[in-house]
Design a protein around this motif. Structure first.
Motif, PDB file in Angstrom:
ATOM      1  N   GLU A 263       0.829  -1.205   0.000  1.00 56.50           N
ATOM      2  CA  GLU A 263       0.000   0.000   0.000  1.00 56.50           C
ATOM      3  C   GLU A 263       0.872   1.267   0.000  1.00 56.50           C
ATOM      4  OE1 GLU A 263      -2.722   1.639   3.462  1.00 56.50           O
ATOM      5  OE2 GLU A 263      -3.540  -0.211   2.590  1.00 56.50           O
ATOM      6  N   THR A 264       1.910   1.267   0.809  1.00 56.97           N
ATOM      7  CA  THR A 264       2.824   2.413   0.866  1.00 56.97           C
ATOM      8  C   THR A 264       3.531   2.586  -0.472  1.00 56.97           C
ATOM      9  OG1 THR A 264       3.154   2.025   3.229  1.00 56.97           O
ATOM     10  CG2 THR A 264       4.783   3.417   2.109  1.00 56.97           C
ATOM     11  N   LEU A 265       3.971   1.482  -1.035  1.00 60.03           N
ATOM     12  CA  LEU A 265       4.645   1.516  -2.326  1.00 60.03           C
ATOM     13  C   LEU A 265       3.692   1.966  -3.435  1.00 60.03           C
ATOM     14  CD1 LEU A 265       7.232   0.982  -3.904  1.00 60.03           C
ATOM     15  CD2 LEU A 265       6.533  -1.414  -4.075  1.00 60.03           C
ATOM     16  N   ASP A 266       2.462   1.470  -3.418  1.00 58.70           N
ATOM     17  CA  ASP A 266       1.479   1.882  -4.424  1.00 58.70           C
ATOM     18  C   ASP A 266       1.187   3.381  -4.337  1.00 58.70           C
ATOM     19  OD1 ASP A 266       1.305  -0.671  -5.456  1.00 58.70           O
ATOM     20  OD2 ASP A 266      -0.579  -1.159  -4.413  1.00 58.70           O
ATOM     21  N   ASP A 267       1.097   3.917  -3.117  1.00 52.98           N
ATOM     22  CA  ASP A 267       0.897   5.360  -2.947  1.00 52.98           C
ATOM     23  C   ASP A 267       2.047   6.136  -3.579  1.00 52.98           C
ATOM     24  OD1 ASP A 267      -1.475   4.981  -1.609  1.00 52.98           O
ATOM     25  OD2 ASP A 267      -0.625   5.351   0.384  1.00 52.98           O
TER      26      ASP A 267
END
Length: 140
Positions: A10-14
């Protein structure tokens, strides 16, 4: 609760929403490890694992570094994730406190949207093969 692969994704996708070019660049190896369900929170993952670090700046723009005894180098505070870390930001704040004595409660995160080097938290950095580091920035 521990940092999960879903939280890392999720952090990487953001981050990739803001910087999509890095999906085919610096972060290819990390994305492949996530897709392969690698244990990226474990330092025993020899292909690479997630660590957390803090970038702490004062109002004058000076950045805090700590002397790493084993490497004999000045580095940003940081280290491996631990089982009780609930997020990458929390891990970065813990590492900052452990290595400097600065309580996490006095550090004001600059933001919550990843934005590689542009003052947001967690700030993703890909340093070396298969390493993702979340930096917490702010000022005491």
């Amino acid at each position: 609760m521990t940092v999960t692969a879903d939280h890392i994704r999720e952090t990487l996708d953001d981050y990739l929403d803001v910087h999509p070019r890095d999906k085919k660049g610096r972060l290819v190896d990390l994305l492949e490890l996530l897709d392969a369900s690698a244990a990226l929170t474990s330092r025993k993952e020899f292909r690479g694992h997630v660590t957390a670090g803090a970038l702490l700046a004062d109002p004058a723009g000076r950045v805090l570094h700590v002397r790493h005894v084993a490497l004999n180098r000045w580095l940003l505070p940081g280290g491996h994730l631990e089982a009780d870390d609930i997020s990458l930001l929390a891990a970065a704040q813990r590492e900052l406190s452990e290595e400097t004595g600065i309580p996490a409660a006095v550090v004001i995160p600059a933001g919550h949207r990843p934005d590689w080097g542009r003052g947001s938290v967690p700030n993703l950095r890909y340093s070396g093969r298969n390493k993702l580091t979340a930096y917490a920035s702010g000022e005491p």
